[in-house]
Design an enzyme around this catalytic site. Structure first.
Site, PDB file in Angstrom:
ATOM      1  N   ARG A 183     -10.029 -18.556  15.369  1.00 23.27           N
ATOM      2  CA  ARG A 183      -8.760 -18.349  14.638  1.00 23.27           C
ATOM      3  C   ARG A 183      -8.868 -18.849  13.193  1.00 23.27           C
ATOM      4  O   ARG A 183      -8.173 -18.376  12.300  1.00 23.27           O
ATOM      5  CB  ARG A 183      -7.592 -19.019  15.364  1.00 23.27           C
ATOM      6  N   TYR A 240       6.464   0.697   3.394  1.00 18.53           N
ATOM      7  CA  TYR A 240       6.164   0.908   4.803  1.00 18.53           C
ATOM      8  C   TYR A 240       7.339   0.365   5.622  1.00 18.53           C
ATOM      9  O   TYR A 240       7.861  -0.721   5.320  1.00 18.53           O
ATOM     10  CB  TYR A 240       4.858   0.181   5.157  1.00 18.53           C
ATOM     11  N   ASP A 287       0.427  -3.460  -1.760  1.00 15.34           N
ATOM     12  CA  ASP A 287      -0.113  -2.874  -0.527  1.00 15.34           C
ATOM     13  C   ASP A 287      -0.933  -1.663  -0.947  1.00 15.34           C
ATOM     14  O   ASP A 287      -0.402  -0.671  -1.427  1.00 15.34           O
ATOM     15  CB  ASP A 287       1.059  -2.488   0.390  1.00 15.34           C
ATOM     16  N   LYS A 321      -5.788   1.764   8.988  1.00 12.08           N
ATOM     17  CA  LYS A 321      -5.734   3.107   8.422  1.00 12.08           C
ATOM     18  C   LYS A 321      -7.092   3.498   7.839  1.00 12.08           C
ATOM     19  O   LYS A 321      -8.038   3.607   8.568  1.00 12.08           O
ATOM     20  CB  LYS A 321      -4.601   3.179   7.393  1.00 12.08           C
TER      21      LYS A 321
HETATM   22  C1  LIG Z   1       0.551   0.946   8.747  1.00 13.70           C
HETATM   23  C2  LIG Z   1       0.937   0.302   7.489  1.00 13.70           C
HETATM   24  C3  LIG Z   1       1.256  -1.056   7.442  1.00 13.70           C
HETATM   25  C4  LIG Z   1       1.281  -1.920   8.674  1.00 13.70           C
HETATM   26  O1  LIG Z   1      -0.018  -2.158   9.160  1.00 13.70           O
HETATM   27  P1  LIG Z   1      -0.363  -2.422  10.703  1.00 13.70           P
HETATM   28  O2  LIG Z   1      -1.846  -2.427  10.713  1.00 13.70           O
HETATM   29  O3  LIG Z   1       0.252  -1.326  11.499  1.00 13.70           O
HETATM   30  O4  LIG Z   1       0.234  -3.745  11.045  1.00 13.70           O
HETATM   31  C5  LIG Z   1       1.548  -1.604   6.209  1.00 13.70           C
HETATM   32  N1  LIG Z   1       1.566  -0.862   5.083  1.00 13.70           N
HETATM   33  C6  LIG Z   1       1.283   0.444   5.100  1.00 13.70           C
HETATM   34  C7  LIG Z   1       1.324   1.211   3.826  1.00 13.70           C
HETATM   35  C8  LIG Z   1       0.966   1.076   6.298  1.00 13.70           C
HETATM   36  O5  LIG Z   1       0.705   2.388   6.310  1.00 13.70           O
END
Ligand SMILES: *Cc1c(COP(=O)(O)O)cnc(C)c1O
Length: 394
Positions: free
Chosen positions: A63, A116, A187, A212
């Site tokens: 962790r 998101y 992000d 993603k």
């Molecule tokens: C999917 C997504 C998230 C969240 O990520 P997870 O891996 O599902 O926790 C955050 N920001 C964007 C732009 C996303 O597409």
């Protein structure tokens, strides 16, 4: 150990394959070994004492850190042009821990309106319970100066935004944040470091849903944060306390995915441009939201700020929800599924997925109409994708 200080700076596609490891020794593993262990031994109590005093970098417990994860972290830091990175159990773990590492009760955040859904709901539903105030600004940052108060600590943006691919001017946003002493967070999930690197514009932290494009194969949930050594140290403390650490097995798959990021992002972008041009001419399509199209309101900014336009787009089906649902029910190459950034092309209705549990007004602010379909263009042959869209829209 890396040769970071002795070698020439590599281009991104090379970094994606080689950073974090030095595989030129005798019997070095070419693939990334998985340290499938929860804990690590110490030679003696003296070394453990040094660890407890913060003087030893030894691994103690996964962790807190793990050799497999360290390789991916070094690679991501280098890809984004940051000093350090941390990989996490999910994108939301990276986002929530990075935000909470910088916010206390009474503090304020300025965040873009188009976020998101999970991030938006974290700020809408949970931050008020912690006494954290969120003020939203549209992606064009109109009137942002009026939102700053003495308690503002963080500027948080996404670019391109989910789901209608508006862009935030990263240069302008970072300068604004620096002028007001805010921690600027971006992000970068949709763009990936192959298309834009927010730290180069002056952002302090880059967040990823590595589920993603970074992972790229729809087989892990993963996240990452990148920034200065000091910033990532704070985020790591939150991850240790809140428990959002990554499993080493996911770390292996993430690293394996990142190795092909260069070719994947190039092909995603090529395919998406072909799909966008097809959709734009289709009589049943009211509007295509793709920054690579001249018709997109942020096309000029996209050309300036991104190396290519990526694989994400949205389009509005004429007639609203019923024909949009019919389209989604009829695709045969595209899959009807949430998430994005994998090799498979996907379609989804934001109102039934990332943007569920939002009011009409919230959807309108997010740019979502009843007929909005979000598309993640995958790596299939573009002709097959276009043929599938043609039959599903017919
Ligand atoms: C999917 C997504 C998230 C969240 O990520 P997870 O891996 O599902 O926790 C955050 N920001 C964007 C732009 C996303 O597409």
């Amino acid at each position: 150990m890396t040769m970071k200080n002795t070698r020439k700076r590599w281009k991104s596609a090379t970094v994606a394959i080689h950073a974090g490891t030095d595989r030129h020794g005798v019997n070095a593993a070419v693939g990334l070994p998985i340290s499938r262990t929860s804990n690590f031994t110490f030679v003696d109590t003296e070394e453990m004492k040094r660890w407890a005093e913060g003087k030893s970098k030894a691994y103690i417990y996964t962790r807190y850190g793990n050799p497999t994860l360290s390789v991916v972290e070094e690679k991501l830091a280098e890809l984004e042009g940051g000093e350090a990175a941390i990989v996490t159990a999910s994108g939301m773990a990276a986002i929530s821990s990075t935000l909470l590492a910088h916010l206390s009760a009474g503090d304020e955040v300025i965040a873009s309106t188009q976020l998101y859904g999970g991030t938006y709901r974290l700020m809408r539903d949970t931050f008020p319970r912690l006494g954290i105030v969120v003020r939203h600004v549209t992606p064009d940052l109109a009137g942002i100066e009026l939102l700053v108060t003495p308690r503002t600590r963080v500027l948080y943006v996404e670019s391109p935004t989910n789901p209608v691919l508006r862009l935030v001017d990263l240069d302008k946003a970072a300068k604004f944040a620096r002028r007001h002493g805010l921690v600027a967070m971006a992000d970068n999930t949709f763009a990936t470091p192959l298309l834009q690197r927010p730290l180069e514009f002056g952002f302090h932290a880059v967040l990823h849903s590595a589920t993603k494009y970074l992972g790229g194969h729809s087989d892990i949930i993963a996240g990452a944060a990148v920034g200065s050594g000091e910033l990532i140290g704070k985020v790591r403390e939150m991850i240790i306390e809140l428990g959002g650490s990554m499993d080493p097995g996911a770390g292996f798959l993430l690293d394996r995915g990142i190795k092909s990021l260069g070719v994947r992002v190039a092909r995603h972008s090529e395919n998406a441009m072909k799909v966008a041009r097809f959709l734009e001419k289709h009589p049943r399509v009211a509007r295509v939201h793709y920054p690579g199209l001249k018709s997109h309101p942020d096309h000029a900014l996209a050309r300036r700020q991104m190396k290519a336009f990526g694989g994400m787009m949205a389009f509005d089906v004429k007639g609203g929800l019923a024909p949009a649902r019919r389209f989604c029910d009829r695709v045969r190459v595209f899959l009807l599924a949430a998430s994005l950034g994998g090799v498979e092309s996907l379609v989804v209705l934001p109102a039934f997925s990332s943007h569920y549990n939002m009011s009409e007004a919230e959807l309108r602010t997010a740019g979502v109409t009843a007929g909005t379909v979000r598309v993640s263009v995958g790596l299939e042959d573009a002709e097959d994708l276009i043929e599938d869209l043609r039959q599903a829209l017919a």
